[in-house]
Design a protein around this motif. Structure first.
Motif, PDB file in Angstrom:
ATOM      1  N   GLY A 187       0.853  -1.193   0.000  1.00 27.74           N
ATOM      2  CA  GLY A 187       0.000   0.000   0.000  1.00 27.74           C
ATOM      3  C   GLY A 187       0.890   1.245   0.000  1.00 27.74           C
ATOM      4  N   SER A 205      -3.931  -3.994   8.737  1.00 27.98           N
ATOM      5  CA  SER A 205      -5.000  -2.999   8.856  1.00 27.98           C
ATOM      6  C   SER A 205      -4.754  -2.130  10.078  1.00 27.98           C
ATOM      7  N   ASP A 259      -1.893  -8.914   4.931  1.00 22.19           N
ATOM      8  CA  ASP A 259      -2.575  -7.624   4.932  1.00 22.19           C
ATOM      9  C   ASP A 259      -2.534  -6.994   6.332  1.00 22.19           C
ATOM     10  N   ASP A 295      -7.475   8.684  -3.919  1.00 25.86           N
ATOM     11  CA  ASP A 295      -7.733   7.665  -2.903  1.00 25.86           C
ATOM     12  C   ASP A 295      -8.327   8.309  -1.649  1.00 25.86           C
ATOM     13  N   LEU A 314      -8.442   1.184   7.958  1.00 26.80           N
ATOM     14  CA  LEU A 314      -7.674   1.199   6.712  1.00 26.80           C
ATOM     15  C   LEU A 314      -7.029  -0.166   6.526  1.00 26.80           C
ATOM     16  N   ASP A 315      -7.236  -0.756   5.346  1.00 26.07           N
ATOM     17  CA  ASP A 315      -6.597  -2.028   5.015  1.00 26.07           C
ATOM     18  C   ASP A 315      -5.437  -1.773   4.055  1.00 26.07           C
ATOM     19  N   ASN A 316      -4.547  -2.759   3.939  1.00 29.76           N
ATOM     20  CA  ASN A 316      -3.391  -2.657   3.034  1.00 29.76           C
ATOM     21  C   ASN A 316      -2.458  -1.512   3.433  1.00 29.76           C
ATOM     22  N   THR A 374     -14.529   1.837   6.106  1.00 30.19           N
ATOM     23  CA  THR A 374     -13.423   0.897   5.875  1.00 30.19           C
ATOM     24  C   THR A 374     -12.908   1.174   4.480  1.00 30.19           C
ATOM     25  N   HIS A 375     -11.610   1.346   4.358  1.00 28.44           N
ATOM     26  CA  HIS A 375     -11.042   1.743   3.067  1.00 28.44           C
ATOM     27  C   HIS A 375      -9.731   1.009   2.844  1.00 28.44           C
ATOM     28  N   ARG A 376      -9.496   0.603   1.585  1.00 25.36           N
ATOM     29  CA  ARG A 376      -8.248  -0.101   1.238  1.00 25.36           C
ATOM     30  C   ARG A 376      -7.289   0.873   0.568  1.00 25.36           C
ATOM     31  N   CYS A 396     -12.114   7.837  -0.039  1.00 25.10           N
ATOM     32  CA  CYS A 396     -12.322   7.481   1.367  1.00 25.10           C
ATOM     33  C   CYS A 396     -13.261   8.486   2.034  1.00 25.10           C
TER      34      CYS A 396
END
Ligand SMILES: CC(=O)N[C@H]1[C@@H](OP(=O)(O)OP(=O)(O)OC[C@H]2O[C@@H](n3ccc(=O)[nH]c3=O)[C@H](O)[C@@H]2O)O[C@H](CO)[C@@H](O)[C@@H]1O
Ligand SMILES: C=C(OP(=O)(O)O)C(=O)O
Length: 427
Positions: free
Chosen positions: A20, A74, A72, A198, A41-43, A230-232, A202
């Motif tokens: 990320g 988070s 992954d 991005d 937040l993921d990644n 929740t956002h990647r 979000c």
């Protein structure tokens, strides 16, 4: 202090999972200051800068939890109880992106005291555009004792902000502030880096009203409150570009997983011009220079979608080994050639004239002890080390830890002879 030792001469072969993006994750983390609900937040990459931002948010009173699920990572952020709106010098000095708490804090908490970041190895890097934009939105700002003190006890209001210069950070700070301001804000001549898109996506998922995402004209209708999300985090195009150049400089072949052509089109165009094959695959991008020499190409850094300044040092290392000459012009930062003397110590032939560097390709680079000065300068020395004859020892590795997750592991897994020497072993 740790060092990295590289023995050059091995073509890289294999695949690398792109992490990320640091430059997306940092502003995304500050969105938790805009809501009293949880932002997940993921990644999120495991980097020193992410730790610094975590410390800063914790100091503001944010509850931060990190979760690992396989590869992954988070981060769960809860900014319900903000107890302190000061961003102290010690943290801002370590990482300029700390200034991104300014907009969200003033917008939701009516005040902020953020240390002025000052210059760094690549330039003076003022924050006047951040300050001016917030003033236009009704914040009262005073600069005293090295701090920006901003007040807007009754909240911010919308404004038409026409940036005199394109700035990634100022666009991000004011975009976040505008989501909670009263009325409409327009950001004209805004930056449109993928990391800003991005952030905008979000914020939209948190209930913000933003039009024009992906363009240089953003229109934001302020809302009363934002909710959790929740956002990647988007893939790191600079990390991907760096490994693409690593494949090219070693005459190898790498598949970069999780990155698309759309994010690094301009860098790939320059690589193709230089004789590198860049093909889209189902899983990402394949970069190869199996046969033939590299050709020198001219490159000028520009705001997105132009060639990124954050890949300029790496491109210079690549061009140092190409056939013919290449002119590399830096238009974003006034002092981003700190890697030149170190590359020269490895045998590169580079002359700097103002904002341009004339690189004349040489047949071989030779390993040497070299000194990192900033994040991208350091990694350009790693690239040079991968192809140099003999050993390169890179000092001040902490610069790399800011922005490259598992750098030595990722390169070693593709055949590089590279190791990190911990402090005791490095003596
Ligand atoms: C954490 C992060 O995302 N960092 C990136 C971000 O930095 P950062 O957001 O600091 O960079 P900016 O886009 O703001 O800077 C661009 C230029 O504008 C100038 N400027 C900026 C703000 C201001 O108020 N006044 C002013 O004059 C800067 O000195 C520089 O010359 O974008 C840069 C340009 O793509 C990248 O190299 C950095 O990796
Ligand atoms: C310059 C960079 O980062 P920062 O803006 O955080 O200094 C970078 O990522 O190359």
């Amino acid at each position: 202090m740790d060092r990295i030792r590289i023995r050059g001469g091995r073509p890289l072969k294999g695949e690398i999972k792109i992490s990320g993006a640091k430059n997306a994750a940092l502003p995304l983390m500050t969105t938790c200051l805009l809501t009293d609900e949880q932002v997940r937040l993921d990644n999120v990459p495991d980097l020193a800068d992410i730790n610094t931002m975590t410390h800063l948010l914790v100091q503001h009173g944010v509850e931060v939890m990190t979760r690992l699920a396989g590869r992954d990572r988070s981060i769960l952020l809860n900014g319900q109880n903000i107890t302190d709106t000061t961003a102290p010098y010690d943290l801002v000095r370590k990482m300029r992106a700390s200034v991104l708490v300014l907009g969200p804090l003033v917008a939701r908490h009516g005040e902020a005291k953020v240390s002025l970041p000052g210059g760094c190895a690549i330039g003076t890097r003022p924050v006047d555009l951040h300050i001016k934009g917030l003033q236009q939105m009704g914040a009262e700002i005073e600069l005293a004792e090295g701090y920006i003190r901003a007040y807007a006890p009754k909240g911010l209001h919308g404004a038409e902000i026409n940036f005199a210069k394109i700035s990634v950070g100022a666009t991000e700070n004011l975009l976040m502030a505008a989501t909670l301001a009263k009325g409409e804000t327009q950001l004209i001549n805004a930056a449109r880096e993928p990391e800003i898109n991005d952030l905008a996506h979000c914020l939209i998922s948190m209930g913000a009203k933003i039009e024009g995402v992906g363009t240089n004209h953003l229109k934001i209708q302020g809302v009363e409150r934002l909710h959790g999300t929740t956002h990647r985090v988007v893939a790191d195009r600079i990390e991907a570009g760096t490994y693409a150049m690593a494949a090219a400089i070693t005459g190898g072949e790498l598949e970069l997983l999780g990155i698309g052509h759309d994010l690094i089109g301009s860098a790939l165009a320059s690589l193709s011009q230089a004789g590198v094959t860049c093909t889209e695959t189902e899983r990402g991008l394949k970069i190869a220079r199996a046969n033939g020499a590299l050709t020198g190409v001219d490159v000028m850094t520009e705001p997105y979608p132009g060639f990124p300044t954050d890949l300029q040092a790496q491109m210079m290392a690549l061009m140092a080994t190409a056939e013919g000459a290449s002119m590399i012009t830096e238009t974003i930062f006034e002092n981003r050639f700190m890697h030149v003397p170190e590359l020269t110590r490895m045998g590169a032939n580079i002359n700097v004239h103002g904002a341009s560097a004339m690189v004349r390709g040489v047949k071989r680079l030779t390993g040497a002890p070299v000194m990192a000065t900033d994040l991208r300068a350091s990694v350009s020395l790693v690239l040079a080390g991968l192809v140099a004859e003999g050993d390169t020892i890179l000092n001040r590795v902490y610069h790399l830890d800011r922005g490259y997750e598992k750098l030595t592991q990722k390169l070693a897994a593709c055949g590089a002879e590279i190791e990190r020497l911990t402090e005791a072993a490095a003596e």
